[in-house]
Write an enzyme that holds these catalytic residues in place. Structure first.
Site, PDB file in Angstrom:
ATOM      1  N   ASN A 245       0.693  -1.088   0.048  1.00 41.06           N
ATOM      2  CA  ASN A 245      -0.007  -0.053   0.096  1.00 41.06           C
ATOM      3  C   ASN A 245       0.722   1.353  -0.051  1.00 41.06           C
ATOM      4  OD1 ASN A 245      -1.698   2.110   0.630  1.00 41.06           O
ATOM      5  ND2 ASN A 245      -2.374   1.413   2.548  1.00 41.06           N
TER       6      ASN A 245
ATOM      7  N   LYS B 185       0.119   4.119  -0.291  1.00 44.94           N
ATOM      8  CA  LYS B 185      -0.529   5.346   0.265  1.00 44.94           C
ATOM      9  C   LYS B 185      -0.134   6.700  -0.511  1.00 44.94           C
ATOM     10  CE  LYS B 185      -0.173   3.163   4.702  1.00 44.94           C
ATOM     11  NZ  LYS B 185      -0.317   3.377   6.067  1.00 44.94           N
TER      12      LYS B 185
ATOM     13  N   HIS C 232      -9.667   1.108   4.510  1.00 46.41           N
ATOM     14  CA  HIS C 232      -8.411   1.365   5.175  1.00 46.41           C
ATOM     15  C   HIS C 232      -8.517   2.094   6.423  1.00 46.41           C
ATOM     16  CE1 HIS C 232      -4.395   2.458   6.206  1.00 46.41           C
ATOM     17  NE2 HIS C 232      -3.881   1.376   5.938  1.00 46.41           N
TER      18      HIS C 232
ATOM     19  N   GLU D 291      -7.087   4.659   7.685  1.00 43.86           N
ATOM     20  CA  GLU D 291      -6.809   5.812   7.437  1.00 43.86           C
ATOM     21  C   GLU D 291      -8.080   6.617   6.820  1.00 43.86           C
ATOM     22  OE1 GLU D 291      -3.087   5.534   5.568  1.00 43.86           O
ATOM     23  OE2 GLU D 291      -2.203   4.992   7.397  1.00 43.86           O
TER      24      GLU D 291
ATOM     25  N   GLU E 264      -5.654  -5.080  10.214  1.00 46.97           N
ATOM     26  CA  GLU E 264      -4.743  -4.044  10.635  1.00 46.97           C
ATOM     27  C   GLU E 264      -5.004  -3.306  11.989  1.00 46.97           C
ATOM     28  OE1 GLU E 264      -2.687  -2.870   6.693  1.00 46.97           O
ATOM     29  OE2 GLU E 264      -4.328  -1.646   6.896  1.00 46.97           O
TER      30      GLU E 264
ATOM     31  N   GLY F  28       2.309   2.145  10.727  1.00 44.51           N
ATOM     32  CA  GLY F  28       3.197   3.256  10.568  1.00 44.51           C
ATOM     33  C   GLY F  28       3.772   3.648  11.891  1.00 44.51           C
TER      34      GLY F  28
ATOM     35  N   SER G  61       3.056  -2.439  10.449  1.00 41.64           N
ATOM     36  CA  SER G  61       4.733  -2.099  10.489  1.00 41.64           C
ATOM     37  C   SER G  61       5.235  -3.668   9.926  1.00 41.64           C
ATOM     38  CB  SER G  61       4.816  -2.001  12.126  1.00 41.64           C
ATOM     39  OG  SER G  61       4.567  -0.630  12.149  1.00 41.64           O
TER      40      SER G  61
HETATM   41  P1  PGA Z   1       2.762   0.220   7.384  1.00 40.38           P
HETATM   42  O1  PGA Z   1       1.143   0.366   6.843  1.00 40.38           O
HETATM   43  O2  PGA Z   1       3.054  -1.101   6.909  1.00 40.38           O
HETATM   44  O3  PGA Z   1       3.583   1.313   7.189  1.00 40.38           O
HETATM   45  O4  PGA Z   1       2.355  -0.062   9.132  1.00 40.38           O
HETATM   46  C1  PGA Z   1       0.288  -0.575   6.714  1.00 40.38           C
HETATM   47  C2  PGA Z   1      -1.000  -0.214   5.975  1.00 40.38           C
HETATM   48  O5  PGA Z   1      -1.313   0.927   6.453  1.00 40.38           O
HETATM   49  O6  PGA Z   1      -1.487  -0.667   5.122  1.00 40.38           O
END
Ligand code: PGA
Length: 258
Positions: A11, A13, A102, A104, A174, A180, A219
């Site tokens: 992803n 982003k 997601h 976010e 997730e 993140g 992560s």
């Molecule tokens: P990350 O993000 O691996 O940077 O923690 C995962 C995601 O949001 O899909």
């Protein structure tokens, strides 16, 4: 040992540029080719920002890496929906998959369970494979409501689309506190929730629950992928930050291939 085929999805982003993406794709192509036949056992996917989808799909060419979008409009077809992108459009520029729900988007753009379920349905209606993201916040985990939150998020899609629809997509667990932050769920924590999700779906349909791929996200990196993917109900990963570095992403794919 299960028979589900692992997937490693990146992803991206809101990161990248034409130049950065081209370099990343070049690195992915070289790195994956160097793994040889091992990658045949793993589905690989990258999800760049909308505006780069067509270019990245072209650059990936016959590499075997599929392309997905990070979001789509809940409406299908064409229409007066300024700023939105329909599933058919994503298909036309080379997408096979799309991420829906997601955290976010849920937290920053007000996507609730009902809208996410409508997006899931729109993905299927337009021939895309949805990757449904679910997961609890730290506050919810500390309050002991992880199962309730994840159940609510999964149930909303079952209620709107039917359980058979879940069999046509993937789920990504997730935990919001692991995204993140560098703070990964332990393999045991991930396994616990993955098994819970599968059990929840098995209450409706045991066959779908057994074949559905549940990815872990939060992560994931080269250094922790192997132990996460070794869990019986973890079928690969949805990778954010580490998917922007070719070497890391390739190493994560290698971890899924063992
Ligand atoms: P990350 O993000 O691996 O940077 O923690 C995962 C995601 O949001 O899909």
């Amino acid at each position: 040992m299960n028979t589900r085929r692992p997937m490693v999805a990146g992803n991206w982003k809101m990161y990248g540029s034409h130049a950065a993406n081209a370099a990343l794709v070049e690195g992915l192509r070289e790195g994956l080719a160097s793994l040889g036949a091992a990658t045949d056992a793993v589905d690989t996917l990258v999800c760049p920002p909308f505006v780069y989808l067509a270019a990245v799909a072209g650059q990936l060419g016959d590499s075997g890496v599929a392309v997905g979008a990070q979001n789509l409009c809940a409406e299908t077809g064409q229409g007066a929906y300024t700023g939105e992108i329909a599933g058919q459009m994503l298909r036309e520029v080379g997408c096979s998959h799309v991420i829906v729900g997601h955290s976010e988007r849920r937290a920053l753009y007000g996507e609730n369970d009902e809208l996410v379920a409508r997006k899931y349905a729109a993905a299927l209606a337009t021939g895309l494979t949805p990757i449904l993201c679910v997961g609890e916040t730290l506050q919810e985990r500390d309050a002991g409501s992880t199962s309730a939150v994840v159940a609510r998020q999964v149930d909303a899609v079952i209620a709107h689309c039917g359980v058979a629809a879940l069999g046509r997509g993937l789920i990504a667990y997730e935990p919001v506190w692991a995204i993140g932050t560098g703070r990964t769920a332990t393999p045991t924590q991930a396994q616990e929730v993955h098994a819970f999700i599968r059990g929840r779906i098995a209450e409706h349909d045991a066959i779908i629950a057994g074949s559905l791929r549940v990815l872990y996200g939060g992560s994931v990196k080269a250094g922790n992928a192997r132990e996460l993917f070794a869990m019986p109900d973890v079928d690969g990963g949805l990778v954010g930050g580490a998917s922007l570095k070719a070497e890391e992403f390739v190493a994560i794919v290698a971890a899924a291939a063992v």
